[in-house]
Design an enzyme around this catalytic site. Structure first.
Site, PDB file in Angstrom:
ATOM      1  N   GLU A 294      75.775  87.551  81.889  1.00  0.00           N
ATOM      2  CA  GLU A 294      74.475  86.935  81.497  1.00  0.00           C
ATOM      3  C   GLU A 294      74.420  85.867  80.339  1.00  0.00           C
ATOM      4  OE1 GLU A 294      70.500  89.101  83.019  1.00  0.00           O
ATOM      5  OE2 GLU A 294      70.261  88.977  80.729  1.00  0.00           O
ATOM      6  N   HIS A 323      93.740 103.881  91.953  1.00  0.00           N
ATOM      7  CA  HIS A 323      93.652 104.546  93.484  1.00  0.00           C
ATOM      8  C   HIS A 323      92.469 103.556  94.108  1.00  0.00           C
ATOM      9  CE1 HIS A 323      96.146 107.850  92.525  1.00  0.00           C
ATOM     10  NE2 HIS A 323      95.823 107.867  91.209  1.00  0.00           N
ATOM     11  N   LYS A 437      62.658  85.656  89.748  1.00  0.00           N
ATOM     12  CA  LYS A 437      61.524  86.469  89.224  1.00  0.00           C
ATOM     13  C   LYS A 437      60.277  85.836  89.717  1.00  0.00           C
ATOM     14  CE  LYS A 437      63.085  88.271  84.588  1.00  0.00           C
ATOM     15  NZ  LYS A 437      62.955  88.154  83.312  1.00  0.00           N
TER      16      LYS A 437
HETATM   17  O1  PA5 Z   1      69.527  90.644  78.536  1.00  0.00           O
HETATM   18  C1  PA5 Z   1      68.473  90.230  78.817  1.00  0.00           C
HETATM   19  O2  PA5 Z   1      67.837  89.591  78.241  1.00  0.00           O
HETATM   20  C2  PA5 Z   1      68.024  91.025  80.027  1.00  0.00           C
HETATM   21  O3  PA5 Z   1      68.860  91.481  80.940  1.00  0.00           O
HETATM   22  C3  PA5 Z   1      66.620  91.729  79.841  1.00  0.00           C
HETATM   23  O4  PA5 Z   1      67.022  92.748  78.766  1.00  0.00           O
HETATM   24  C4  PA5 Z   1      66.021  92.402  81.083  1.00  0.00           C
HETATM   25  O5  PA5 Z   1      65.545  91.373  81.885  1.00  0.00           O
HETATM   26  C5  PA5 Z   1      64.734  93.020  80.646  1.00  0.00           C
HETATM   27  O6  PA5 Z   1      63.912  92.408  80.025  1.00  0.00           O
HETATM   28  P1  PA5 Z   1      62.649  92.806  79.187  1.00  0.00           P
HETATM   29  O7  PA5 Z   1      63.151  93.814  78.008  1.00  0.00           O
HETATM   30  O8  PA5 Z   1      61.822  91.816  78.615  1.00  0.00           O
HETATM   31  O9  PA5 Z   1      62.038  93.846  80.001  1.00  0.00           O
END
Ligand code: PA5
Length: 464
Positions: A294, A323, A437
């Protein structure tokens, strides 16, 4: 003196594995470039942008966490974390590494009367429904973790849980079974908490989800189950200090980042496998995959140009995946690096008895231990990969304890920021997940997102 984690990168080098390895000259060039990346990181840290580097020093938050965990927290048999992505993976990794295996199956005495802990990070109704049906809600604390307070999965879980609590408890009771970890000022959770006096802990604004494991996001659940959060933070602080140098070869986070970057850009290896030889570290490898993917998978460079960059992290487990995936790593395309996570001193070991000594095929195992077999398999796999010209390196933790895990978590987070510098992308944002989203909001009928409603999936491919 506490022991440090070690990075052995010999098997990444051309001088060791041949033409598919990285040359020393490339590392020298990267070392020069690293001075600028290090200075930029320092400048971003000073300007407050890299909030995760401040977390080991937030002593007042740690006190707040401890006092909640030692007080109210002890009134519950079970804690359930509701969160997803960066709000769940770090906690799962901590639980798996730093509590005895199969924690939730242990009886109260074996858990030293600390609660069971479940992390619900998906909205699969089968899993969520099954867990909630089984729990005694009167003995369960729900820690709702969402920095934004807007994530559909977490908020849907919260609504389901709240409804169930309301059916069993009065208003005061419901409040007492909830604690929110969220932005200190903004978002729906913060609004609800303020209106109803629900307990909260903050996620600092400058700490993004995947960099939040050492904030209240990871530390509160960790403290509730008896993990030594002070040692975690001390390990993290030691790593920050160790990474204070701009000398690439003395900075483990920088070396890890640079080797992975060079592997992709100079040796055609964009697949970065993280392979712990320890069940305890399997969750940590999943956490790393999210952090690496990410943070570094980006369309734009920092100047805003389309570049479509990023490595692909892969999670594997030794010896299990020998394996499964290792055949591909040995003989498939030269497009991977393998990072082994090794443990120098295991928590415990199991002796293999001398049985069937007349059967040569298995007699050699008698008198060994499962730990020695696991270690031998790691070394053998690393050596075999090297002989086949495959880049691999080894991160070794002295043992799986809070101090070592704090070092490792911090090393990989700093490495991610350095890698962002080398790839020239912003590791702190995630614009690519926004469209999905918004389309979900459209499909679910959220007001203001009517234009984002997509058509139902076309079923042609499944019809005859
Ligand atoms: O790393 C990130 O920013 C995302 O993976 C968030 O942690 C995830 O989308 C959850 O977001 P939030 O904590 O706002 O619910």
């Amino acid at each position: 003196m506490t022991e440090r984690i070690v990075l052995d990168y010999n098997n990444m080098l051309a001088e060791r594995i041949g033409e598919h390895g990285i040359s020393s000259a490339s590392i020298d060039t990267a070392a020069t470039r690293f001075s600028a990346v290090h200075a930029d990181t320092q400048q971003r840290r000073d300007s407050g942008e890299l909030g995760f580097l401040q977390l080991p020093y937030e002593h007042d938050v740690v006190e707040q966490i401890r006092s909640f965990a030692d007080g109210v927290g002890q009134a519950f048999d079970t804690v359930v974390v509701l969160g997803i992505g960066g709000s769940a993976l770090g906690m799962s990794a901590l639980l798996q590494a730093l509590r005895p295996p199969r924690w939730n199956e242990l009886d109260d005495e074996a858990r030293e009367y600390f609660p069971k802990l479940y992390v619900l990070d998906n909205v699969d109704p089968v899993t969520v429904g099954a867990l909630l049906d089984r729990l005694d809600l009167r003995r369960t604390l729900f820690n709702v973790i969402s920095k934004s307070g807007a994530t559909a999965e977490t908020m849907a879980q919260y609504l389901v849980v709240r409804d169930r609590l309301q059916r069993e408890l009065d208003e005061e009771g419901v409040r007492g079974h909830l604690i929110f970890t969220t932005d200190p000022e903004k978002g729906v959770l913060r609004r609800i908490a303020a209106a109803e006096q629900i307990s909260t802990l903050p996620v600092p604004p400058a700490v993004g989800g995947r960099f939040s494991v050492l904030s209240a996001v990871g530390l509160l659940p960790a403290a509730l189950v008896g993990i030594d959060v002070a040692a975690l933070l001390a390990g993290a602080a030691d790593m920050i200090e160790r990474c204070g140098t701009s000398d690439l070869r003395a900075n483990p986070a920088a070396l890890f980042a640079v080797l992975q970057y060079l592997a992709q850009t100079e040796k055609g290896a964009p697949m970065h496998v993280m392979m712990p030889y320890s069940d305890q570290l399997a969750g940590l490898s999943d956490w790393y995959c999210q952090l690496w993917a990410e943070s570094l998978g980006k369309r734009k460079d920092r100047a805003g140009r389309d570049v479509f960059r990023g490595p692909t992290p892969v999670s594997a487990l030794g010896a299990t995946d020998q394996h499964s995936q290792v055949q591909l790593y040995m003989e498939g395309p030269f497009d991977k690096t393998i990072t082994f996570l090794a443990v120098k001193q295991l928590d415990s070991d199991v002796a293999v008895p001398r049985l069937h000594e007349d059967i040569e095929d298995i007699a050699y195992l008698g008198g060994a231990t499962l730990g020695s077999l696991l270690t031998a398999e790691l070394h053998a796999t690393a050596a075999a990969l090297s002989r086949n010209g495959r880049m691999n390196m080894r991160i070794e933790v002295p043992r799986v304890d809070a101090h070592a895990i704090g070092q490792l978590l911090m090393m990989l987070q700093i490495a991610t920021v350095y890698a962002g510098g080398f790839y020239d992308v912003n590791p702190l944002d995630q614009p690519g997940v926004e469209l999905g989203k918004q389309l979900t909001y459209g499909l679910m009928g959220r007001s203001g997102f009517e234009e984002q409603k997509t058509d139902a999936p076309d079923p042609r491919w499944i019809s005859a």
